[in-house]
Design a protein around this motif. Structure first.
Motif, PDB file in Angstrom:
ATOM      1  N   ALA A   1      45.886  61.643  19.309  1.00 52.64           N
ATOM      2  CA  ALA A   1      45.452  61.321  21.449  1.00 52.64           C
ATOM      3  C   ALA A   1      46.485  59.638  21.253  1.00 52.64           C
ATOM      4  CB  ALA A   1      44.013  61.197  21.389  1.00 52.64           C
ATOM      5  N   THR A   2      46.044  58.926  20.616  1.00 52.96           N
ATOM      6  CA  THR A   2      46.571  57.227  20.284  1.00 52.96           C
ATOM      7  C   THR A   2      48.105  57.076  20.309  1.00 52.96           C
ATOM      8  OG1 THR A   2      43.590  56.571  19.643  1.00 52.96           O
ATOM      9  CG2 THR A   2      46.625  55.301  19.536  1.00 52.96           C
ATOM     10  N   LEU A   3      48.193  58.188  19.102  1.00 51.87           N
ATOM     11  CA  LEU A   3      50.229  58.279  19.068  1.00 51.87           C
ATOM     12  C   LEU A   3      50.841  58.989  20.185  1.00 51.87           C
ATOM     13  CD1 LEU A   3      50.475  59.313  15.261  1.00 51.87           C
ATOM     14  CD2 LEU A   3      51.383  57.358  16.896  1.00 51.87           C
ATOM     15  N   TYR A   4      49.998  59.910  21.160  1.00 50.98           N
ATOM     16  CA  TYR A   4      50.821  60.251  21.959  1.00 50.98           C
ATOM     17  C   TYR A   4      50.806  59.060  23.407  1.00 50.98           C
ATOM     18  CZ  TYR A   4      51.438  63.530  26.327  1.00 50.98           C
ATOM     19  OH  TYR A   4      51.084  63.997  27.374  1.00 50.98           O
ATOM     20  N   ILE A   5      49.235  59.051  23.798  1.00 48.73           N
ATOM     21  CA  ILE A   5      49.379  57.737  24.506  1.00 48.73           C
ATOM     22  C   ILE A   5      50.000  56.892  24.722  1.00 48.73           C
ATOM     23  CG2 ILE A   5      47.864  56.332  26.032  1.00 48.73           C
ATOM     24  CD1 ILE A   5      45.182  58.043  25.569  1.00 48.73           C
ATOM     25  N   ALA A   6      50.227  55.922  23.071  1.00 40.50           N
ATOM     26  CA  ALA A   6      51.509  55.270  22.469  1.00 40.50           C
ATOM     27  C   ALA A   6      52.765  55.335  23.194  1.00 40.50           C
ATOM     28  CB  ALA A   6      51.250  54.648  21.848  1.00 40.50           C
TER      29      ALA A   6
ATOM     30  N   GLY B   1      59.269  51.817  29.892  1.00 38.36           N
ATOM     31  CA  GLY B   1      60.742  52.061  29.361  1.00 38.36           C
ATOM     32  C   GLY B   1      61.998  51.668  29.376  1.00 38.36           C
ATOM     33  N   GLY B   2      61.763  52.713  30.924  1.00 35.32           N
ATOM     34  CA  GLY B   2      62.875  53.683  31.188  1.00 35.32           C
ATOM     35  C   GLY B   2      62.726  54.151  32.306  1.00 35.32           C
ATOM     36  N   VAL B   3      61.465  54.487  33.284  1.00 34.06           N
ATOM     37  CA  VAL B   3      61.086  55.915  33.881  1.00 34.06           C
ATOM     38  C   VAL B   3      60.970  54.371  34.860  1.00 34.06           C
ATOM     39  CG1 VAL B   3      59.852  57.731  35.520  1.00 34.06           C
ATOM     40  CG2 VAL B   3      60.631  58.064  33.048  1.00 34.06           C
ATOM     41  N   VAL B   4      59.321  53.317  34.696  1.00 36.60           N
ATOM     42  CA  VAL B   4      59.287  52.988  35.992  1.00 36.60           C
ATOM     43  C   VAL B   4      59.982  51.760  36.110  1.00 36.60           C
ATOM     44  CG1 VAL B   4      57.189  51.004  36.187  1.00 36.60           C
ATOM     45  CG2 VAL B   4      57.191  53.125  34.549  1.00 36.60           C
ATOM     46  N   PRO B   5      61.061  51.397  35.174  1.00 35.75           N
ATOM     47  CA  PRO B   5      61.588  50.072  35.781  1.00 35.75           C
ATOM     48  C   PRO B   5      62.995  50.513  36.184  1.00 35.75           C
ATOM     49  CG  PRO B   5      61.314  49.397  33.799  1.00 35.75           C
ATOM     50  CD  PRO B   5      60.360  50.741  34.042  1.00 35.75           C
ATOM     51  N   ALA B   6      63.658  51.582  36.684  1.00 35.41           N
ATOM     52  CA  ALA B   6      64.606  52.205  37.481  1.00 35.41           C
ATOM     53  C   ALA B   6      63.741  52.842  38.182  1.00 35.41           C
ATOM     54  CB  ALA B   6      65.245  53.679  36.547  1.00 35.41           C
ATOM     55  N   TYR B   7      62.587  53.344  38.522  1.00 35.20           N
ATOM     56  CA  TYR B   7      61.736  53.548  40.116  1.00 35.20           C
ATOM     57  C   TYR B   7      61.712  52.483  40.268  1.00 35.20           C
ATOM     58  CZ  TYR B   7      58.210  54.429  43.494  1.00 35.20           C
ATOM     59  OH  TYR B   7      57.626  54.997  44.498  1.00 35.20           O
ATOM     60  N   GLU B   8      61.278  50.820  40.037  1.00 32.87           N
ATOM     61  CA  GLU B   8      61.348  49.626  40.853  1.00 32.87           C
ATOM     62  C   GLU B   8      62.382  49.289  41.961  1.00 32.87           C
ATOM     63  OE1 GLU B   8      59.665  46.168  38.961  1.00 32.87           O
ATOM     64  OE2 GLU B   8      57.879  46.637  39.566  1.00 32.87           O
ATOM     65  N   THR B   9      63.520  49.612  40.630  1.00 36.73           N
ATOM     66  CA  THR B   9      65.026  49.101  41.636  1.00 36.73           C
ATOM     67  C   THR B   9      65.144  50.462  42.456  1.00 36.73           C
ATOM     68  OG1 THR B   9      65.340  48.308  39.395  1.00 36.73           O
ATOM     69  CG2 THR B   9      67.522  48.457  40.811  1.00 36.73           C
ATOM     70  N   ARG B  10      64.840  51.217  42.703  1.00 33.15           N
ATOM     71  CA  ARG B  10      66.007  52.097  43.308  1.00 33.15           C
ATOM     72  C   ARG B  10      64.668  52.073  44.957  1.00 33.15           C
ATOM     73  NH1 ARG B  10      66.389  55.651  39.242  1.00 33.15           N
ATOM     74  NH2 ARG B  10      64.143  56.920  39.793  1.00 33.15           N
TER      75      ARG B  10
END
Length: 152
Positions: free
Chosen positions: A24-29, A37-46
């Motif tokens: 579970a810890t590995l999955y969450i990490a 690393g990718g989805v949130v910054p791209a959404y924030e820029t859009r």
């Protein structure tokens, strides 16, 4: 055949729970790393780009409506409230000739538009930060100046 000792019977649930917690810890990490690393910054820029378009359109509309069409000399100030930040960074509105630009540290969020002002209105080159913006109009009907001022 060997006999199962009663002392080691409690080890199986402990080992299985430890493995489950580790997975579970590995999955969450892994998911946190993928999102941040990718989805949130791209959404924030859009989202920041869309917000900058709305901010620029609102400011341009208020600036174009600011010069009154009355005879005589005028001294007028209009206060406009805009967001303080876009995409968690401060921005500036820059008025230069008849162009209004939104200047942001992220180049993907920057925008600019051409203002439609009456021919007798001369825009003053000015730059202000986001938040509360003062639109200042002064002068006679034949020669009015328009500029952006500091926050009040």
């Amino acid at each position: 055949m060997g006999k199962l000792s009663t002392a080691s019977r409690g080890m199986t649930p402990v080992v299985s729970k430890t493995l489950a917690i580790g997975l579970a810890t590995l999955y969450i990490a892994g998911m946190t790393t993928a999102l941040l690393g990718g989805v949130v910054p791209a959404y924030e820029t859009r989202a920041g780009g869309e917000l900058s378009e709305r901010v620029l359109a609102t400011a341009a509309g208020e600036i174009e409506r600011a010069p009154p069409a009355v005879a005589g000399s005028v001294e007028r100030q209009t206060t406009l409230t805009l967001p303080e930040t876009i995409a968690n960074d401060e921005y500036r509105l820059k008025l230069s000739n008849s162009t209004l630009a939104l200047v942001h540290p992220d180049g993907a969020i920057e925008r600019e538009t051409h203002l439609s002002l009456p021919p007798a209105v001369t825009p003053q080159n000015s730059t202000v930060s986001g938040g509360r913006v003062v639109i200042e109009v002064s002068g006679s009907l034949a020669n009015r100046t328009l500029g952006l001022g500091d926050k009040q």
